[in-house]
Motif scaffolding. Structure first.
Motif, PDB file in Angstrom:
ATOM      1  N   PRO A  17       6.644  -8.950 -16.287  1.00  0.00           N
ATOM      2  CA  PRO A  17       5.857  -9.118 -15.058  1.00  0.00           C
ATOM      3  C   PRO A  17       4.387  -8.746 -15.232  1.00  0.00           C
ATOM      4  O   PRO A  17       3.509  -9.383 -14.634  1.00  0.00           O
ATOM      5  CB  PRO A  17       6.550  -8.203 -14.042  1.00  0.00           C
ATOM      6  N   ALA A  18       4.076  -7.731 -16.043  1.00  0.00           N
ATOM      7  CA  ALA A  18       2.671  -7.333 -16.231  1.00  0.00           C
ATOM      8  C   ALA A  18       1.907  -8.431 -16.970  1.00  0.00           C
ATOM      9  O   ALA A  18       0.809  -8.838 -16.553  1.00  0.00           O
ATOM     10  CB  ALA A  18       2.592  -6.016 -16.998  1.00  0.00           C
ATOM     11  N   GLY A  19       2.469  -8.911 -18.067  1.00  0.00           N
ATOM     12  CA  GLY A  19       1.782  -9.906 -18.898  1.00  0.00           C
ATOM     13  C   GLY A  19       1.611 -11.228 -18.183  1.00  0.00           C
ATOM     14  O   GLY A  19       0.529 -11.836 -18.197  1.00  0.00           O
ATOM     15  N   LEU A 321      -6.278  -3.230 -23.805  1.00  0.00           N
ATOM     16  CA  LEU A 321      -5.864  -2.597 -22.552  1.00  0.00           C
ATOM     17  C   LEU A 321      -4.343  -2.512 -22.574  1.00  0.00           C
ATOM     18  O   LEU A 321      -3.694  -3.301 -23.262  1.00  0.00           O
ATOM     19  CB  LEU A 321      -6.291  -3.458 -21.356  1.00  0.00           C
ATOM     20  N   ILE A 322      -3.790  -1.583 -21.811  1.00  0.00           N
ATOM     21  CA  ILE A 322      -2.326  -1.456 -21.743  1.00  0.00           C
ATOM     22  C   ILE A 322      -1.914  -1.506 -20.264  1.00  0.00           C
ATOM     23  O   ILE A 322      -2.517  -0.809 -19.432  1.00  0.00           O
ATOM     24  CB  ILE A 322      -1.847  -0.128 -22.362  1.00  0.00           C
ATOM     25  N   ALA A 323      -0.896  -2.291 -19.947  1.00  0.00           N
ATOM     26  CA  ALA A 323      -0.465  -2.416 -18.546  1.00  0.00           C
ATOM     27  C   ALA A 323       1.062  -2.403 -18.447  1.00  0.00           C
ATOM     28  O   ALA A 323       1.775  -2.592 -19.437  1.00  0.00           O
ATOM     29  CB  ALA A 323      -1.020  -3.706 -17.947  1.00  0.00           C
ATOM     30  N   GLY A 324       1.546  -2.170 -17.226  1.00  0.00           N
ATOM     31  CA  GLY A 324       2.992  -2.238 -16.967  1.00  0.00           C
ATOM     32  C   GLY A 324       3.762  -1.063 -17.541  1.00  0.00           C
ATOM     33  O   GLY A 324       3.213   0.031 -17.753  1.00  0.00           O
ATOM     34  N   MET A 342       2.982  -5.634 -12.258  1.00  0.00           N
ATOM     35  CA  MET A 342       2.179  -6.823 -11.918  1.00  0.00           C
ATOM     36  C   MET A 342       0.748  -6.434 -11.553  1.00  0.00           C
ATOM     37  O   MET A 342      -0.211  -7.063 -12.010  1.00  0.00           O
ATOM     38  CB  MET A 342       2.830  -7.571 -10.741  1.00  0.00           C
ATOM     39  N   LYS A 343       0.632  -5.394 -10.755  1.00  0.00           N
ATOM     40  CA  LYS A 343      -0.711  -5.011 -10.290  1.00  0.00           C
ATOM     41  C   LYS A 343      -1.574  -4.519 -11.463  1.00  0.00           C
ATOM     42  O   LYS A 343      -2.766  -4.871 -11.550  1.00  0.00           O
ATOM     43  CB  LYS A 343      -0.586  -3.921  -9.216  1.00  0.00           C
ATOM     44  N   THR A 344      -1.002  -3.724 -12.359  1.00  0.00           N
ATOM     45  CA  THR A 344      -1.829  -3.264 -13.484  1.00  0.00           C
ATOM     46  C   THR A 344      -2.173  -4.435 -14.408  1.00  0.00           C
ATOM     47  O   THR A 344      -3.276  -4.491 -14.966  1.00  0.00           O
ATOM     48  CB  THR A 344      -1.159  -2.114 -14.268  1.00  0.00           C
ATOM     49  N   GLY A 345      -1.254  -5.395 -14.549  1.00  0.00           N
ATOM     50  CA  GLY A 345      -1.581  -6.608 -15.312  1.00  0.00           C
ATOM     51  C   GLY A 345      -2.759  -7.329 -14.670  1.00  0.00           C
ATOM     52  O   GLY A 345      -3.672  -7.818 -15.355  1.00  0.00           O
TER      53      GLY A 345
END
Ligand code: SF4
Length: 549
Positions: A17-19, A321-324, A342-345
């Motif tokens: 979901p993040a990507g 950057l790193i997310a999720g 999702m939001k951090t992505g």
């Protein structure tokens, strides 16, 4: 053989979901600046055969991020059902009985949210990403970051066509070097690229150690409609009385139910077996009655980062950057992470858009990602729950009070402490002679309870046996000479797929690794007491193949 080099402006590593949300958001931002033209190449690298097919989550989805990403289309998402007040409860299980709690603490209320399958949601999102012009490369596992002069400048993907002895097969293809301006790392809980980048750049030096849980989940088709789509039941108590964790049962469409047990990987007794705890859970009369005469459809497992705000590492640096889940963006108090992933992505995408405008991808530019997180509802939400997981170690009652009083205390533990520490789960194991062995005495009946191999079969695993083992054990002699004696080889118990076995050949014990069973949960990488196991991605497309998780 020459290794191919490909230039792509922005690469998201991991199609969760993040990507995928990040890639869609970035494409939309770029197009809005260029009269609908996408003049930047964006790709998502995914190790699975199809988008979403190696993802697993509960899942009750807070649609907040989805609404922001796709304001006109979010209701087209293939949800299973909407949660209403009447369809939700928390149940306390004693050994043979149960009762529903009279109130649901505010953080656990799900009214207005949606029960969903993360596999289906991400498949749907991936189609939208492709419509927006994003390239999704499936069966492309990211092997390692390409680092030059202290900056991440790309990703090397894994080779294909290597046999189990490391020799090239006729279909050998070397991995590709993808050279990029910026890499957004979204490779999930304990992602292999995050792990390398974290070690290399010391990203976690000032954060609490990340702590994890394992979630073991099955999808069942029940004989009758035992739960309405959108029904949400969370359980406390049996079988995890002395362990941190709990169960869930969610209603899906077509008489399917999603059932799972989450066990924190912070237990001290190495003879505990989370897989068998899950089998015990299904035998409880409350659960058993729902599953009676039903059919097991799918099985899987994944780890969940539970440390919260204080365990989040530095999530930016030169070129990345790193997310999720990879960054630990999950709210353990609300049992939710998809909206934060999702939001951090998406916030990462906004940061990348800014960096593209400046044509500057240094850490000092990408640091604005952290400021965006701090100014967003991501921080608001995680700040309030920043001590929740640590409070769970002080007992469910105190953690419950902490969660109920969260708004008044603004997340301070006991109203006083801003930051309680965590300790990495692998350090908590006691030696065998300090614990009482847990006896399970379970017989699998093949109707309600199953052995691990049946589970693995239901995970739909595809894995060419003739490839290098992707569980790298640095020194297997430790397993026999020390671990057998000190901890009783907990890998045989904590792995939910029966990958690790201590076998005897001619009177000699040795570790056998059944790598083709692996469901990619990463538990072994996380809690092996000697920290000598490295999970690396197998050949592209290998691993579980979920359809409804
Ligand atoms: Fe999970 Fe490791 Fe077992 Fe694979 S080998 S299923 S990653 S514990």
């Amino acid at each position: 053989m020459e290794r191919e080099k490909i230039d792509i402006d922005v690469v998201f590593v991991g199609g969760g979901p993040a990507g995928i949300a990040g890639a869609i958001h970035l494409a939309k931002i770029i197009k809005s600046r260029n009269n609908g033209q996408l003049n930047v190449s964006i790709a998502v690298l995914e190790k699975a055969r199809e988008p979403g097919s190696q993802l697993l989550s509960g899942a009750v989805i807070d649609p907040r991020a989805l609404q922001e990403l796709l304001p006109d289309r979010w209701l087209e998402a293939p949800f299973e059902g909407k949660v209403t007040k009447e369809k939700e409860k928390i149940v306390y299980l004693t050994k043979q009985s149960h009762f529903a709690l009279p109130i649901i603490p505010p953080p656990l209320r799900n009214e207005g949210y949606y029960v969903g399958s993360i596999v289906k949601i991400v498949k749907w999102l991936s189609e939208i990403a492709e419509e927006e012009g994003v390239d999704i490369f499936c069966e492309f596992p990211a092997k390692e970051p390409i680092i030059k002069d202290g900056a991440v400048i790309g990703i090397r993907t894994s080779d294909r066509g290597v046999d189990k002895k490391g020799r090239k097969k006729p279909n050998f293809e070397p991995g590709v070097d993808i050279l990029t301006k910026v890499v957004v790392i979204t490779d999930g809980a304990r992602g292999n690229i995050t792990k390398i980048v974290d070690d290399k750049f010391g990203l976690s030096l000032s954060s609490n150690p990340q702590v994890y849980a394992i979630g073991i989940k099955e999808i069942w088709r029940t004989k009758n409609t035992v739960l309405q789509p959108g029904a949400v039941i969370h359980t406390m108590g049996y079988p995890l009385n002395d362990l941190i964790g709990g169960g869930f049962i969610y209603g899906m469409k077509d008489n399917l139910i999603s059932i799972g047990l989450v066990v924190s990987l912070e237990y001290s007794n190495p003879t505990i077996d989370p897989y068998l705890e899950f089998q015990k859970f299904k035998l409880h009369p409350f659960i058993k009655n729902m599953l009676l005469d039903g059919e097991l459809i799918e099985y899987g497992a994944k780890t969940i980062p539970e440390g919260g705000w204080w365990s989040i590492p530095r999530v930016y640096g030169d070129g990345f950057l790193i997310a999720g889940d990879a960054g630990g963006f999950l709210n353990n108090q609300r049992l939710k992470g998809i909206h934060l992933a999702m939001k951090t992505g998406m916030l990462a995408a906004e940061t990348v858009a800014l960096a593209l405008e400046k044509n500057d991808f240094r850490g000092e530019i990408l640091a604005s990602y952290y400021r965006k997180i701090a100014d967003s509802w991501v921080k608001d939400e995680l700040w309030e729950s920043r001590n929740f997981h640590q409070m769970l170690h002080r007992g469910t009652f105190l953690a419950g009070m902490h969660s109920i009083l969260g708004k008044i205390f603004r997340g301070r533990a006991f109203g006083l402490f801003d930051r309680l520490p965590t300790e990495a789960g692998h350090k908590l194991f006691k030696k065998l002679d300090e614990v009482e062995k847990v006896e399970y005495n379970l017989e699998f009946d093949g109707k309600l309870t199953y052995d691990r191999l049946t589970g693995v079969f239901k995970a739909g695993i595809t894995h060419d046996e003739d490839q290098p083992i992707h569980l790298l054990v640095q020194d297997p002699s430790i397993c026999i000479e020390r671990c057998s004696v000190e901890f009783g080889n907990p890998c045989e118990k904590f792995c939910p797929a029966g990958v690790y076995e201590i076998v005897e050949d001619d009177g000699q014990k040795r570790l056998q690794i059944n790598a083709s069973n692996c469901v990619h949960c990463k538990t072994c990488d996380i809690i092996d007491p000697y920290q000598i196991i490295d999970w690396v991605p197998p050949e592209g497309g290998s691993g579980p193949n979920y359809g409804k998780m």
